[in-house]
Motif scaffolding. Structure first.
Motif, PDB file in Angstrom:
ATOM      1  N   LEU A  79       0.874  -1.248  -0.015  1.00  0.00           N
ATOM      2  CA  LEU A  79       0.184   0.279  -0.071  1.00  0.00           C
ATOM      3  C   LEU A  79       0.716   1.175  -0.026  1.00  0.00           C
ATOM      4  CD1 LEU A  79      -2.827  -0.810   2.278  1.00  0.00           C
ATOM      5  CD2 LEU A  79      -3.064  -0.806  -0.062  1.00  0.00           C
TER       6      LEU A  79
ATOM      7  N   PRO B  51       0.667  -3.041  -5.743  1.00  0.00           N
ATOM      8  CA  PRO B  51       0.022  -1.989  -5.729  1.00  0.00           C
ATOM      9  C   PRO B  51      -0.929  -2.004  -6.800  1.00  0.00           C
ATOM     10  CG  PRO B  51       2.458  -1.370  -5.310  1.00  0.00           C
ATOM     11  CD  PRO B  51       2.262  -2.654  -5.962  1.00  0.00           C
ATOM     12  N   TYR B  52      -2.150  -1.478  -6.316  1.00  0.00           N
ATOM     13  CA  TYR B  52      -3.117  -1.313  -7.514  1.00  0.00           C
ATOM     14  C   TYR B  52      -3.613   0.153  -7.435  1.00  0.00           C
ATOM     15  CZ  TYR B  52      -7.837  -1.004  -9.538  1.00  0.00           C
ATOM     16  OH  TYR B  52      -8.938  -0.494 -10.313  1.00  0.00           O
ATOM     17  N   ARG B  53      -3.273   0.699  -8.700  1.00  0.00           N
ATOM     18  CA  ARG B  53      -3.452   2.188  -8.883  1.00  0.00           C
ATOM     19  C   ARG B  53      -4.682   2.572  -9.705  1.00  0.00           C
ATOM     20  NH1 ARG B  53       1.454   4.593  -7.059  1.00  0.00           N
ATOM     21  NH2 ARG B  53       3.108   3.080  -6.765  1.00  0.00           N
ATOM     22  N   ASP B  54      -5.247   3.490  -9.387  1.00  0.00           N
ATOM     23  CA  ASP B  54      -6.409   4.186 -10.027  1.00  0.00           C
ATOM     24  C   ASP B  54      -5.844   4.855 -11.385  1.00  0.00           C
ATOM     25  OD1 ASP B  54      -5.495   6.692  -9.210  1.00  0.00           O
ATOM     26  OD2 ASP B  54      -7.389   7.025  -7.930  1.00  0.00           O
TER      27      ASP B  54
ATOM     28  N   SER C  85      -5.478   8.065 -11.891  1.00  0.00           N
ATOM     29  CA  SER C  85      -4.627   9.134 -11.512  1.00  0.00           C
ATOM     30  C   SER C  85      -3.282   8.503 -11.053  1.00  0.00           C
ATOM     31  CB  SER C  85      -5.427  10.000 -10.283  1.00  0.00           C
ATOM     32  OG  SER C  85      -5.610   9.379  -9.052  1.00  0.00           O
TER      33      SER C  85
ATOM     34  N   SER D  86      -3.238   7.067  -8.121  1.00  0.00           N
ATOM     35  CA  SER D  86      -3.332   6.891  -6.330  1.00  0.00           C
ATOM     36  C   SER D  86      -3.481   5.333  -6.112  1.00  0.00           C
ATOM     37  CB  SER D  86      -4.315   7.716  -5.923  1.00  0.00           C
ATOM     38  OG  SER D  86      -4.286   9.043  -6.193  1.00  0.00           O
ATOM     39  N   ILE D  87      -2.814   5.005  -4.941  1.00  0.00           N
ATOM     40  CA  ILE D  87      -2.801   3.659  -4.723  1.00  0.00           C
ATOM     41  C   ILE D  87      -4.264   3.422  -3.998  1.00  0.00           C
ATOM     42  CG2 ILE D  87      -1.828   1.687  -3.137  1.00  0.00           C
ATOM     43  CD1 ILE D  87       0.944   3.165  -3.165  1.00  0.00           C
ATOM     44  N   LYS D  88      -4.878   2.578  -4.616  1.00  0.00           N
ATOM     45  CA  LYS D  88      -6.390   2.275  -4.072  1.00  0.00           C
ATOM     46  C   LYS D  88      -6.372   0.777  -3.326  1.00  0.00           C
ATOM     47  CE  LYS D  88      -8.258   5.944  -5.432  1.00  0.00           C
ATOM     48  NZ  LYS D  88      -8.707   6.806  -4.264  1.00  0.00           N
ATOM     49  N   GLY D  89      -5.561   0.002  -3.401  1.00  0.00           N
ATOM     50  CA  GLY D  89      -5.523  -1.168  -2.814  1.00  0.00           C
ATOM     51  C   GLY D  89      -4.179  -2.089  -3.191  1.00  0.00           C
ATOM     52  N   TYR D  90      -4.369  -3.255  -3.239  1.00  0.00           N
ATOM     53  CA  TYR D  90      -3.158  -4.207  -3.762  1.00  0.00           C
ATOM     54  C   TYR D  90      -3.792  -5.539  -4.566  1.00  0.00           C
ATOM     55  CZ  TYR D  90      -4.162  -6.468   0.849  1.00  0.00           C
ATOM     56  OH  TYR D  90      -4.732  -7.131   1.720  1.00  0.00           O
TER      57      TYR D  90
END
Length: 266
Positions: free
Chosen positions: A20, A47-50, A52, A54-58
C-alpha cells in the motif's frame, strides 16, 4: 523456516501494508498441509492504482510452487553427486566448446571450473591430443553415435591416466544433435593389472618348462604352450580335462595324485 498460521497472517499483513506504500513485495511460504506434507507457495502483493496513479489497494497472487521447489532440491542433490565424483563429466557444443563441467576438471587441469567454460577441447588438451584422439570420436558422436573408448591421457594436475570415455549425443527438442555429454572414468589400476597379466601370460606361454594350473578336483584350468605341445594338444583343449585323460591311469593314481594331494594340504 516453516511459518505457523499466525506468523503467516502477520507476514501477509506486513506485506499488504508495504504494498500500500507503493512497493511490490514477494516471498516464498513453506508450509505443511493436514497430511503433514511439505508444500511451498509463492506469494506476491502488488500495488493497485487508479487512473490518477493513486494507490487504492493491492493485488495478491498466491501460487503453489511445490513442484518447482522439489525439482530445485533434486537438481541440488544431483549437482552435489556430480561434483563429488572423481569422474570427468562435461557438456560440449557442436564447436567442441565446454558449456558445463564438474569440479573434477579443476583437479585434473589445475584451473578453476569457470576458466574451463567457453574454452574448446583443443585449447584444454592441446592440438595433438585433440586432433588424434578427441576429434575423431567427437565427430562420430556429432553424427549421432554413442562412442566408447579408452586412452592414456596426461593431465597437469593428475598425471598420466588411462581413461574409460563415453561420448553421448545431446539432442534438442527437434532431435537435432547440438553437442555431446562426456563421461570419463579413471581405469588406470584396471588397465595396469590387465597389462601386467598379459606380460605374465606371455612369459608363462613362452617358457620352455611345462607349466599347468590344476583345480583341487583335478581339472585343468590353464596350461602353457610347452605343456600342451608335449602331449600333442592345444592349451585351450586342455582346459576342463582331467589329468588321467592325458597320463596313463596307473601313473596318475600312483604318482601324480599322491603328490598333488600332498601339495593341496599346503
Amino acid at each position: 523456516a516453516v511459518l505457523g498460521r499466525e506468523e503467516f497472517q502477520s507476514k501477509l499483513k506486513a506485506m499488504a501494508d508495504r504494498a500500500l506504500t507503493g512497493s511490490p513485495v514477494r516471498f516464498n511460504h513453506p508450509y505443511k498441509d493436514h497430511h503433514g506434507r511439505q508444500l511451498h507457495r509463492d506469494v506476491r502483493y502488488s500495488p493497485y492504482r487508479d487512473g490518477s496513479g493513486s494507490i487504492k489497494g493491492y493485488v495478491a497472487t498466491i501460487r503453489d510452487i511445490t513442484d518447482i521447489k522439489l525439482a530445485e532440491e533434486e537438481l541440488r542433490r544431483f549437482e552435489h553427486i556430480v561434483d563429488n565424483t572423481d569422474d570427468l563429466l562435461s557438456l560440449l557444443d557442436s564447436e567442441y566448446t565446454y558449456l558445463a563441467v564438474n569440479s573434477s576438471y579443476e583437479r585434473h587441469f589445475r584451473i578453476r571450473r569457470q576458466d574451463v567454460l567457453g574454452r574448446t577441447a583443443a585449447e584444454l588438451y592441446g592440438t595433438t591430443v585433440f586432433e588424434n584422439l578427441i576429434k575423431p570420436h567427437a565427430d562420430a558422436c556429432m553424427n549421432g553415435e554413442d562412442v566408447h573408448f579408452d586412452a592414456w591421457v596426461t593431465y597437469p594436475g593428475a598425471g598420466r591416466k588411462c581413461m574409460d570415455v563415453v561420448y553421448t549425443p545431446y539432442h534438442d527438442d527437434k532431435n537435432q544433435v547440438q553437442g555431446f555429454v562426456v563421461h570419463a572414468r579413471d581405469i588406470s589400476a584396471i588397465k595396469q593389472a590387465e597389462e601386467e597379466l598379459q606380460r605374465y601370460e606371455t612369459i608363462i606361454s613362452s617358457n620352455a618348462d611345462l607349466m599347468a594350473l590344476v583345480s583341487n578336483d583335478f581339472q585343468y584350468l590353464a596350461a602353457n604352450d610347452s605343456y600342451a605341445e608335449a602331449f600333442g594338444v592345444s592349451a585351450d583343449d586342455l582346459v576342463g580335462r582331467h589329468p588321467n585323460e592325458i597320463f596313463p591311469t596307473e601313473f596318475f593314481e600312483n604318482v601324480i595324485k599322491p603328490h598333488a594331494e600332498k601339495c593341496m594340504t599346503g
